[in-house]
Design an enzyme around this catalytic site. Structure first.
Site, PDB file in Angstrom:
ATOM      1  N   ARG A 173      47.775  44.377  40.985  1.00 43.82           N
ATOM      2  CA  ARG A 173      47.997  43.263  41.974  1.00 43.82           C
ATOM      3  C   ARG A 173      48.784  42.031  41.641  1.00 43.82           C
ATOM      4  O   ARG A 173      49.034  41.991  40.310  1.00 43.82           O
ATOM      5  CB  ARG A 173      46.478  42.715  42.371  1.00 43.82           C
ATOM      6  CG  ARG A 173      45.508  44.068  43.122  1.00 43.82           C
ATOM      7  CD  ARG A 173      44.372  43.144  43.529  1.00 43.82           C
ATOM      8  NE  ARG A 173      43.768  42.352  42.671  1.00 43.82           N
ATOM      9  CZ  ARG A 173      43.063  41.548  42.806  1.00 43.82           C
ATOM     10  NH1 ARG A 173      42.917  40.884  43.989  1.00 43.82           N
ATOM     11  NH2 ARG A 173      42.200  40.769  41.856  1.00 43.82           N
ATOM     12  N   LYS A 215      37.511  48.375  32.228  1.00 47.71           N
ATOM     13  CA  LYS A 215      38.244  48.946  33.381  1.00 47.71           C
ATOM     14  C   LYS A 215      38.880  50.419  33.285  1.00 47.71           C
ATOM     15  O   LYS A 215      39.310  50.667  32.299  1.00 47.71           O
ATOM     16  CB  LYS A 215      39.227  47.976  33.630  1.00 47.71           C
ATOM     17  CG  LYS A 215      40.303  48.259  35.031  1.00 47.71           C
ATOM     18  CD  LYS A 215      40.767  47.019  35.365  1.00 47.71           C
ATOM     19  CE  LYS A 215      42.077  47.187  36.209  1.00 47.71           C
ATOM     20  NZ  LYS A 215      42.385  45.900  36.958  1.00 47.71           N
ATOM     21  N   ARG A 263      35.867  36.904  36.747  1.00 53.64           N
ATOM     22  CA  ARG A 263      35.206  37.022  35.473  1.00 53.64           C
ATOM     23  C   ARG A 263      33.776  36.707  35.157  1.00 53.64           C
ATOM     24  O   ARG A 263      33.483  35.730  35.812  1.00 53.64           O
ATOM     25  CB  ARG A 263      36.010  35.906  34.560  1.00 53.64           C
ATOM     26  CG  ARG A 263      37.697  36.390  34.407  1.00 53.64           C
ATOM     27  CD  ARG A 263      38.148  37.434  33.671  1.00 53.64           C
ATOM     28  NE  ARG A 263      39.493  37.780  33.702  1.00 53.64           N
ATOM     29  CZ  ARG A 263      40.189  38.618  34.541  1.00 53.64           C
ATOM     30  NH1 ARG A 263      39.396  39.112  35.618  1.00 53.64           N
ATOM     31  NH2 ARG A 263      41.339  38.686  34.639  1.00 53.64           N
TER      32      ARG A 263
END
Ligand code: ATP
Length: 254
Positions: free
Chosen positions: A53, A117, A251
């Protein structure tokens, strides 16, 4: 990987192409979208300029990850696509779970394993001319993570060495089937059909988090899942607010 074999293992009825190397499977499908007659899955054995992104990059090394994009056409305008990246995340996470690899979701569209991730999702669109929209749904999934690649990424990331042992064509066919089923449901019912499923997989439920816009804190509060429009619900000192996924980042408050 073999396109014919992926197609024969899949129930999705979607055409598949496999290329040895390309810059970005999303860029390739966006360039071809206007000329496509039906959905197409493009798989790259090696992707050299993967995108994330907001101009961020997705890094991978050959043989260690799956990088692929699915072009899928939706009738109706862009507003019908609200929440699509989250529906894709739900489908991806559920498929990995079915294959024996439990994962969690981080808003808006990351797949996490043990807090790190594992996969990234990038949904881009191209006008189809007849009022319809072509979406190009790009997915990068780490299978194994070599140390030197993790160093280049610059943060701790996840991989699924167990799934890496699986036949890659079978794995891709399972992912394609999960995605196609989700996209057909999304087309009919929108994100409302996915919000409860997304919330079941929410990795940061109840955690104190911050919403950042280019490094600047916009909000902080307790993450409370998503609503039927795919907005993140945040319980702040001044009540519950709903955050729209633009280019903001989420976050854990450290
Ligand atoms: P963030 O995960 O930082 O909130 P984001 O959701 O916008 O941002 P994406 O656009 O999905 O992130 O992916 C790009 C980011 O993912 C990069 O900035 C980099 O930190 C990270 N990244 C790049 N390659 C990988 C990879 N193979 N595995 C895990 N993370 C990666």
């Amino acid at each position: 990987m073999n396109a014919q074999r992926i197609m024969s293992l899949s129930h999705a009825g979607v055409s598949v192409e496999v290329v040895a190397e390309t810059g970005s499977t999303n860029a390739d499908l966006l360039a071809r979208a206007a000329g496509l007659a039906s959905p197409l899955l493009l798989v790259a054995e090696h992707q050299t300029a993967g995108r994330g992104r907001a101009g961020r990059s997705w890094l991978s090394s050959p043989g260690h990850s799956l990088t692929f994009s699915l072009a899928w056409k939706f009738d109706g305008g862009l507003q019908k696509l609200t929440g699509l990246p989250l529906a894709v995340g739900t489908a991806l996470a559920e498929t990995l779970g079915r294959l024996g690899q439990p994962v969690a979701l981080k808003w808006p569209n990351d797949v996490l394993k043990d807090g790190d991730k594992l996969a990234g999702i990038l949904v881009e669109t191209a006008a189809a001319g007849d009022g319809a929209v072509w979406t190009v749904i790009g997915i990068g999934l780490n299978l194994v993570m070599p140390d030197e690649l993790e160093e280049r990424i610059g943060r701790s990331v996840a991989a699924v060495p167990w799934l890496a042992r699986m036949d890659r064509d079978t794995l891709l066919a399972a992912l394609l089937d999960g995605l196609a089923e989700a996209l057909r449901l999304f087309d009919k019912a929108g994100f409302g059909a996915f919000s409860a499923r997304w919330n079941l997989l929410h990795g940061w439920q109840g955690q104190l988090v911050t919403i950042l816009d280019r490094g600047e804190v916009l909000h902080e509060g307790l993450a409370a899942g998503v609503d039927d429009a795919g907005r993140l619900l945040l319980d702040t000192g001044s009540g519950r607010i709903a955050i729209v996924a633009g280019d903001v980042s989420l976050r854990i408050k450290g």
